[in-house]
Design an enzyme around this catalytic site. Structure first.
Site, mmCIF file in Angstrom:
data_model
loop_
_atom_site.group_PDB
_atom_site.id
_atom_site.type_symbol
_atom_site.label_atom_id
_atom_site.label_comp_id
_atom_site.label_asym_id
_atom_site.label_seq_id
_atom_site.Cartn_x
_atom_site.Cartn_y
_atom_site.Cartn_z
ATOM 1 N NE ARG A 1 65.524 -49.404 6.216
ATOM 2 C CZ ARG A 1 65.961 -48.179 5.312
ATOM 3 N NH1 ARG A 1 66.044 -47.071 5.867
ATOM 4 N NH2 ARG A 1 65.497 -48.518 4.110
ATOM 5 C CB SER B 1 65.422 -55.786 5.138
ATOM 6 O OG SER B 1 65.226 -55.586 3.960
ATOM 7 C CD GLU C 1 65.987 -52.867 7.801
ATOM 8 O OE1 GLU C 1 67.104 -52.776 7.145
ATOM 9 O OE2 GLU C 1 65.071 -52.706 7.700
HETATM 10 C C1 LIG Z 1 56.625 -56.927 4.280
HETATM 11 C C2 LIG Z 1 57.630 -55.817 4.979
HETATM 12 C C3 LIG Z 1 58.165 -55.019 4.254
HETATM 13 C C4 LIG Z 1 59.025 -53.872 4.907
HETATM 14 N N1 LIG Z 1 59.537 -52.840 4.001
HETATM 15 C C5 LIG Z 1 60.289 -52.125 4.758
HETATM 16 C C6 LIG Z 1 60.832 -50.966 3.839
HETATM 17 O O1 LIG Z 1 60.853 -51.093 2.560
HETATM 18 N N2 LIG Z 1 61.687 -49.919 4.569
HETATM 19 C C7 LIG Z 1 61.865 -50.079 5.874
HETATM 20 O O2 LIG Z 1 62.722 -49.160 6.230
HETATM 21 N N3 LIG Z 1 61.216 -50.974 6.671
HETATM 22 C C8 LIG Z 1 60.676 -52.057 6.109
HETATM 23 N N4 LIG Z 1 59.927 -52.839 6.754
HETATM 24 C C9 LIG Z 1 60.395 -52.881 8.365
HETATM 25 C C10 LIG Z 1 59.317 -52.307 9.196
HETATM 26 O O3 LIG Z 1 57.978 -52.238 8.294
HETATM 27 C C11 LIG Z 1 59.828 -50.814 9.424
HETATM 28 O O4 LIG Z 1 61.161 -50.959 10.346
HETATM 29 C C12 LIG Z 1 58.616 -50.031 10.483
HETATM 30 O O5 LIG Z 1 58.868 -48.722 10.459
HETATM 31 C C13 LIG Z 1 58.579 -50.761 11.866
HETATM 32 O O6 LIG Z 1 57.399 -50.129 12.626
HETATM 33 P P1 LIG Z 1 56.588 -50.741 13.565
HETATM 34 O O7 LIG Z 1 55.258 -49.868 13.991
HETATM 35 O O8 LIG Z 1 55.971 -52.237 13.156
HETATM 36 O O9 LIG Z 1 57.598 -51.003 14.692
HETATM 37 P P2 LIG Z 1 57.699 -52.457 15.612
HETATM 38 O O10 LIG Z 1 58.119 -53.450 14.893
HETATM 39 O O11 LIG Z 1 56.673 -52.619 16.542
HETATM 40 O O12 LIG Z 1 59.038 -51.764 16.694
HETATM 41 C C14 LIG Z 1 60.257 -51.765 15.938
HETATM 42 C C15 LIG Z 1 61.362 -50.890 17.019
HETATM 43 O O13 LIG Z 1 60.767 -49.667 17.137
HETATM 44 C C16 LIG Z 1 60.267 -49.270 18.625
HETATM 45 N N5 LIG Z 1 59.143 -48.515 18.553
HETATM 46 C C17 LIG Z 1 57.733 -48.754 17.795
HETATM 47 N N6 LIG Z 1 57.086 -47.763 18.113
HETATM 48 C C18 LIG Z 1 57.732 -46.875 19.164
HETATM 49 C C19 LIG Z 1 57.224 -45.885 19.664
HETATM 50 N N7 LIG Z 1 55.832 -45.240 19.556
HETATM 51 N N8 LIG Z 1 57.870 -45.151 20.578
HETATM 52 C C20 LIG Z 1 59.137 -45.753 20.920
HETATM 53 N N9 LIG Z 1 59.575 -46.951 20.313
HETATM 54 C C21 LIG Z 1 59.022 -47.460 19.621
HETATM 55 C C22 LIG Z 1 60.032 -50.730 18.996
HETATM 56 O O14 LIG Z 1 60.424 -50.716 20.437
HETATM 57 C C23 LIG Z 1 61.263 -51.602 18.443
HETATM 58 O O15 LIG Z 1 62.406 -51.518 18.980
HETATM 59 C C24 LIG Z 1 59.387 -53.923 6.145
HETATM 60 C C25 LIG Z 1 58.727 -54.970 6.875
HETATM 61 C C26 LIG Z 1 57.878 -55.959 6.553
HETATM 62 C C27 LIG Z 1 57.253 -57.001 7.104
#
Ligand SMILES: Cc1cc2nc3c(=O)[nH]c(=O)nc-3n(C[C@H](O)[C@H](O)[C@H](O)COP(=O)(O)OP(=O)(O)OC[C@H]3O[C@@H](n4cnc5c(N)ncnc54)[C@H](O)[C@@H]3O)c2cc1C
Length: 311
Positions: A187, A235, A305
């Site tokens: 992660r 999570s 996380e």
């Molecule tokens: C219902 C649910 C289920 C989930 N299940 C999983 C799972 O099974 N496995 C898992 O790994 N995660 C899971 N997640 C967590 C989440 O979806 C992941 O971590 C996802 O990859 C985050 O992506 P995001 O675009 O929403 O990032 P954000 O939440 O917008 O950002 C997360 C981090 O990434 C950085 N970031 C985002 N985009 C960029 C970019 N282009 N350049 C630089 N930095 C960036 C942000 O600054 C921040 O620090 C779940 C979340 C939910 C709500």
């Protein structure tokens, strides 16, 4: 304060991108929580993203890159400085495109912009009979967020299917980095202070029906085990080694515990859900309670996380 705001307006007016001031972050997070972003910018292209990084560095303005906000807890007071959103309809097409770059033997290489929703990317691969992303079924973020977080499920991680990552560095310069030169961990990655503009995936040609079947099975498992009908950020804690965080939280009797509108999900003890009016303060109090209870009763320190950001 007003002088600073006017200065920020002036600096951002050099861009060709849409800028919104005091934009409520609860509209941009899966938790539906978060105060205002001082300046929310939707970069139109890589050049504007480079300029934003440059402005932030030279003027010492905090910069936060936003994906789909599905791994975030934004504070009630919001975010100071600039938030660059790559995953909105207002963000540039280059951050939302999916293109095949090459085909070699049984391998197909796809470039996807950082703002592409993982669900859309998965649908694209199913429609084109490409295998490799099935494990992402049910992960709600953007592709860029998945790369930065090294998102994973069912024993697979995004790093397993990455060929290269396109970043914009601290100086605002774009570069394509081979995935093998990037250090990925559970992660997370060693990419800090840079924006991911997109990345190339290395996928295999496969049988459409088989791919679709695996995706549906994975989705069904998520639906059974996660509270998908309530806002959350997935999570809250990382699994410490081979132990499951949800089992530890369950074992100390915290399943169902609540503070204000934040509640430890009865469905999955490592999810905190927003039951309606939760504030970031409620969630943080609950996180602290869980952390100290688990540490006291089991001796294990849980690591977050979810990313907590803001004033
Ligand atoms: C219902 C649910 C289920 C989930 N299940 C999983 C799972 O099974 N496995 C898992 O790994 N995660 C899971 N997640 C967590 C989440 O979806 C992941 O971590 C996802 O990859 C985050 O992506 P995001 O675009 O929403 O990032 P954000 O939440 O917008 O950002 C997360 C981090 O990434 C950085 N970031 C985002 N985009 C960029 C970019 N282009 N350049 C630089 N930095 C960036 C942000 O600054 C921040 O620090 C779940 C979340 C939910 C709500």
């Amino acid at each position: 304060m007003i002088k600073k705001r006017n200065q920020l307006r002036g600096l951002l007016s050099e861009l060709n991108s849409t800028v919104l001031f005091d934009e409520p972050m609860n509209k941009y997070t899966s938790f539906s929580i978060g105060g205002p972003a001082e300046a929310m910018v939707f970069p139109r292209d890589e050049r504007d993203m480079s300029k934003i990084i440059h402005i932030a560095r030279v003027e010492k303005i905090p910069l936060f890159i936003l994906g789909k906000g599905s791994n975030l807890l934004v504070s009630d007071k919001g975010l100071h400085g600039i938030v660059a959103s790559l995953s909105s309809n207002l963000s540039g097409e280059c951050f939302r495109q999916i293109v095949q770059t090459k085909e070699l033997n049984n391998r197909v290489y796809l470039y996807a912009g950082a703002g592409v929703a993982l669900t859309r990317l998965l649908r694209f691969t199913i429609q084109n009979g490409l295998s490799g992303l099935e494990f992402t079924a049910g992960i709600p973020g953007s592709f860029g967020g998945a790369v930065i977080m090294n998102a994973g499920s069912y024993g697979k991680e995004i790093k397993d299917v990455l060929d290269s990552v396109r970043i914009i560095d601290r100086d605002g310069c774009p570069a394509d980095i081979p995935a093998k030169d990037i250090s990925f961990k559970y992660r997370g990655t060693a990419i800090h202070g840079k924006a991911i503009a997109g990345a190339v995936l290395r996928l295999r040609k496969g049988d459409k029906e088989k791919i679709e079947k695996t995706v549906q099975e994975n989705l069904l498992m998520k639906k059974k085990s996660q509270p998908l009908n309530k806002p959350s950020a997935g999570s809250i804690f990382k699994n410490p080694g081979s132990t499951r965080a949800w089992e530890l939280i369950d074992s100390v009797g915290m399943r169902g515990a609540s503070v204000g509108g934040a509640c430890v999900s009865p469905v999955h003890a490592n999810f905190i859900v927003n039951t309606g009016r939760a504030t970031a303060g409620d969630v943080i109090s609950l996180i602290r309670q869980i952390g100290s209870r688990v540490e006291k009763d089991t001796g294990i320190t849980l690591e977050l996380e979810v990313k907590i950001v803001g004033k």
